[in-house]
Design an enzyme around this catalytic site. Structure first.
Site, PDB file in Angstrom:
ATOM      1  N   ASP A   1     -42.362  63.474 -84.956  1.00 12.14           N
ATOM      2  CA  ASP A   1     -41.396  64.275 -85.728  1.00 12.14           C
ATOM      3  C   ASP A   1     -39.920  64.085 -85.361  1.00 12.14           C
ATOM      4  OD1 ASP A   1     -43.935  65.342 -85.890  1.00 12.14           O
ATOM      5  OD2 ASP A   1     -43.366  67.346 -85.274  1.00 12.14           O
TER       6      ASP A   1
ATOM      7  N   GLN B   1     -39.753  63.441 -81.353  1.00 10.17           N
ATOM      8  CA  GLN B   1     -40.928  63.522 -80.487  1.00 10.17           C
ATOM      9  C   GLN B   1     -41.208  62.119 -79.975  1.00 10.17           C
ATOM     10  OE1 GLN B   1     -43.393  66.618 -79.988  1.00 10.17           O
ATOM     11  NE2 GLN B   1     -41.193  66.838 -79.771  1.00 10.17           N
TER      12      GLN B   1
ATOM     13  N   TRP C   1     -50.604  61.553 -89.880  1.00 12.65           N
ATOM     14  CA  TRP C   1     -51.473  61.713 -88.704  1.00 12.65           C
ATOM     15  C   TRP C   1     -52.834  61.055 -88.886  1.00 12.65           C
ATOM     16  CZ3 TRP C   1     -49.838  62.197 -84.116  1.00 12.65           C
ATOM     17  CH2 TRP C   1     -48.701  62.950 -83.815  1.00 12.65           C
TER      18      TRP C   1
ATOM     19  N   PHE D   1     -42.364  69.975 -77.274  1.00 13.56           N
ATOM     20  CA  PHE D   1     -42.778  69.788 -78.663  1.00 13.56           C
ATOM     21  C   PHE D   1     -41.577  69.965 -79.603  1.00 13.56           C
ATOM     22  CE2 PHE D   1     -47.673  70.379 -79.161  1.00 13.56           C
ATOM     23  CZ  PHE D   1     -47.895  69.347 -78.273  1.00 13.56           C
TER      24      PHE D   1
ATOM     25  N   MET E   1     -43.241  57.516 -81.341  1.00 18.51           N
ATOM     26  CA  MET E   1     -42.361  58.513 -81.971  1.00 18.51           C
ATOM     27  C   MET E   1     -43.145  59.272 -83.042  1.00 18.51           C
ATOM     28  SD  MET E   1     -38.814  57.993 -84.109  1.00 18.51           S
ATOM     29  CE  MET E   1     -39.468  57.278 -85.619  1.00 18.51           C
TER      30      MET E   1
ATOM     31  N   GLU F   1     -47.073  73.719 -89.720  1.00 16.63           N
ATOM     32  CA  GLU F   1     -46.204  73.191 -88.666  1.00 16.63           C
ATOM     33  C   GLU F   1     -44.784  73.012 -89.201  1.00 16.63           C
ATOM     34  OE1 GLU F   1     -49.226  70.478 -86.034  1.00 16.63           O
ATOM     35  OE2 GLU F   1     -48.390  69.451 -87.751  1.00 16.63           O
TER      36      GLU F   1
ATOM     37  N   ARG G   1     -45.561  77.389 -82.804  1.00 19.55           N
ATOM     38  CA  ARG G   1     -44.611  76.327 -82.416  1.00 19.55           C
ATOM     39  C   ARG G   1     -43.581  75.932 -83.486  1.00 19.55           C
ATOM     40  NH1 ARG G   1     -49.726  73.733 -82.669  1.00 19.55           N
ATOM     41  NH2 ARG G   1     -49.961  72.341 -84.447  1.00 19.55           N
ATOM     42  N   ASP G   2     -42.733  74.990 -83.068  1.00 20.78           N
ATOM     43  CA  ASP G   2     -41.765  74.272 -83.900  1.00 20.78           C
ATOM     44  C   ASP G   2     -40.633  75.168 -84.420  1.00 20.78           C
ATOM     45  OD1 ASP G   2     -43.645  72.290 -83.454  1.00 20.78           O
ATOM     46  OD2 ASP G   2     -44.516  72.400 -85.460  1.00 20.78           O
TER      47      ASP G   2
HETATM   48  C1  FRU Z   1     -46.199  67.851 -86.010  1.00 22.44           C
HETATM   49  C2  FRU Z   1     -46.528  68.309 -84.602  1.00 22.44           C
HETATM   50  C3  FRU Z   1     -45.793  69.575 -84.251  1.00 22.44           C
HETATM   51  C4  FRU Z   1     -45.722  69.499 -82.761  1.00 22.44           C
HETATM   52  C5  FRU Z   1     -45.533  68.030 -82.512  1.00 22.44           C
HETATM   53  C6  FRU Z   1     -46.156  67.526 -81.259  1.00 22.44           C
HETATM   54  O1  FRU Z   1     -46.366  66.501 -86.223  1.00 22.44           O
HETATM   55  O2  FRU Z   1     -47.925  68.450 -84.466  1.00 22.44           O
HETATM   56  O3  FRU Z   1     -46.402  70.748 -84.741  1.00 22.44           O
HETATM   57  O4  FRU Z   1     -44.665  70.263 -82.233  1.00 22.44           O
HETATM   58  O5  FRU Z   1     -46.081  67.370 -83.631  1.00 22.44           O
HETATM   59  O6  FRU Z   1     -45.800  66.212 -81.019  1.00 22.44           O
END
Ligand code: FRU
Length: 497
Positions: free
Chosen positions: A51, A67, A319, A107, A49, A233, A181-182
């Protein structure tokens, strides 16, 4: 192959035939007792898991998507896992909501209730839940293209239980930028349109739409503002009233790397949004958390006005080491749910992140201590009063003398997890995290201890430090080594018992 299919069929058939309470994803109390399994934080039943996604409140339920890679405990082809809760603390694990398809992995993104059925995907009497997310086309990325991230939508007409991909995906094509993204979407009442905030490499772009299907670019923000130690992000844009009732707009931007303790973290801006453009009035970088383990957090959509709260949840990891932490069946937990408030002090605005009031329901009666405490229950909240001029050192430890040390000295709060238990899985993990608190008057500390995390709320959330830890047996002792604040310990109950 046939044998595998048969096995999968037999397994799924037997799962389908099991009584409700025995299904593997069910909140059965024999589960969720593994070492390091959070007892009052959200964790996936198994698999990877990261985000939180698509957080939306609808018909008495808080939805949390996330995620998720169900086939491994490291990051992989992303799905949206799903859970729902009536109180933000007890979660029912639900089937995976979104699966990768021919347009790519799924994503991060958001979900809203389309009350007026602007999308035409439901009806006015049964408004659709609309999810908007990024398709990440890994095959195209491998070919060296840079337009492999696009935005798509999916919808649910049955309270989030099943989801359909929209036939016309993608709804926003990529102009040729690798990080695109996002999407976080909300309804902008005064301009009567949907506004999307999108993270684009080193800035945020805002788009508008009448119906989720056509998007029109409005503006950009941030190229020369805020922290830029890493890619931008997971944005979130929302209005919030200060204590005098004046509205400001808040923009969250997660960055990786470049956080205050190294690795990933989330900054925020306070400013204005006029339906087209966001302008920030900040001159310094502010973080939603000064610890290392709170990333990609955003807020819930569609909290009823009668409640009125702005509620937040973040991924309680980093991360730098999220993929190697020592859990076997699943990886990662979410932070405690937090309520956000905006405080104005002359011309300076700051956010406060307080534990959501639902956390209180897990708290037992507090007991006072002066120096040493042995805990009957390793899940607890430690509270004490302290002022900025004081010095203290508080150790939370276990029989193996694995410990975390928290101290205040000359206005600097430190959290030392170098000897906290298992730490060698990554070189950045064992560290001392220092936070300079010279600009605030420290009054209280509330420290929430779960089996694999410690969250420190200074002044009820004026500053927060979130830290994950992996003691080989739970911490069960607390000692005040220096200083004289009296502290109170309240036991917390597990959501699994
Ligand atoms: C942030 C991220 C987002 C992306 C997702 C991919 O942690 O890098 O930008 O959508 O995780 O899992």
């Amino acid at each position: 192959m046939i044998r595998i299919c048969l096995l999968v069929f037999t397994l799924s058939f037997s799962v389908a035939c099991q009584p409700e309470k025995d299904k593997p994803n069910d909140n059965h109390q024999t589960q969720f007792q593994e070492p390091y399994r959070s007892q009052f934080h959200f964790t996936p039943p198994s698999g990877w898991m990261n985000d939180p996604n698509g957080m939306v409140y609808y018909e008495g339920e808080y939805h949390l998507f996330y995620q998720h890679y169900p086939d491994s405990t490291v990051w992989g082809p992303m799905h949206w896992g799903h859970a729902a809760s009536k109180d933000l603390m007890h979660w029912e694990h639900l089937p995976i909501a979104l699966f990768p398809d021919s347009l790519g992995y799924i994503f991060s993104g958001s979900a809203v209730v389309d009350w007026k059925n602007t999308s035409g995907l439901g009806s006015k009497t049964n408004p659709p839940l609309v999810a908007i997310f990024t398709f990440h086309d890994a095959a195209e990325a491998e070919k060296g293209r840079n337009d492999f991230q696009t935005q798509g939508i999916a919808y649910s007409l049955d309270k989030g239980r099943t989801w359909k991909m929209y036939d016309g995906n993608p709804v926003l094509h990529n102009p040729g930028i690798a990080d695109f993204r996002d999407p976080k979407v909300s309804w902008h009442e005064s301009s009567k349109q949907w506004i999307m905030s999108l993270a684009v490499k080193d800035h945020i772009e805002f788009y508008s739409s009448p119906d989720f299907k056509k998007w029109n670019k409005l503006s950009e923000f941030g190229q020369r503002v805020g922290a830029h130690g890493g890619v931008w992000e997971c944005p979130d844009l929302f209005p919030l009233k200060d204590q005098n009732g004046n509205t400001k707009w808040i923009l969250f931007v997660s960055i990786n790397p470049g956080g205050p303790q190294g690795g990933s973290a989330t900054q925020y801006f306070v400013g204005n949004f006029d339906g087209q453009k966001f302008t920030s009035q900040d001159t310094i970088t502010r973080w939603i958390d000064y610890g290392p383990d709170n990333y990609a957090g955003v807020t819930w959509s569609d909290i009823p006005q009668s409640d009125g709260r702005r509620l937040f949840l973040g991924w309680m990891s980093n991360w730098q080491y999220g993929q190697v932490v020592p859990t076997e069946k699943w990886r990662s937990a979410m932070t405690l749910p937090r309520e956000i408030s905006l405080l104005r002090n002359v011309d300076v605005y700051e956010l406060k992140f307080s534990p959501a009031r639902e956390v209180k329901n897990l708290e037992g009666t507090p007991k006072n201590f002066n120096e040493d405490a042995t805990l009957d229950n390793p899940l607890c909240k430690i509270s004490f009063k302290v002022d900025s001029s004081q010095t203290f050192l508080l150790t939370i430890y276990n029989e193996k003398n694995e410990k975390v040390m928290m101290s205040l000295n000359a206005g600097v709060l430190s959290f030392d997890r170098r000897q906290s238990g298992l730490t060698s899985f990554n070189k950045d993990f064992p560290a001392v995290h220092k936070v300079n608190m010279h600009d605030i008057n420290i009054e209280t500390l509330d420290v929430y201890v779960d089996l694999a995390s410690i969250e420190v709320f200074v002044n009820g959330g004026g500053r927060v430090l979130t830290e994950i830890v992996f003691p080989s047996v739970p911490y069960n002792k607390i000692r005040l080594e220096q200083g004289d604040p009296q502290f109170a310990i309240s036991p917390l109950s597990s959501v699994w018992k």
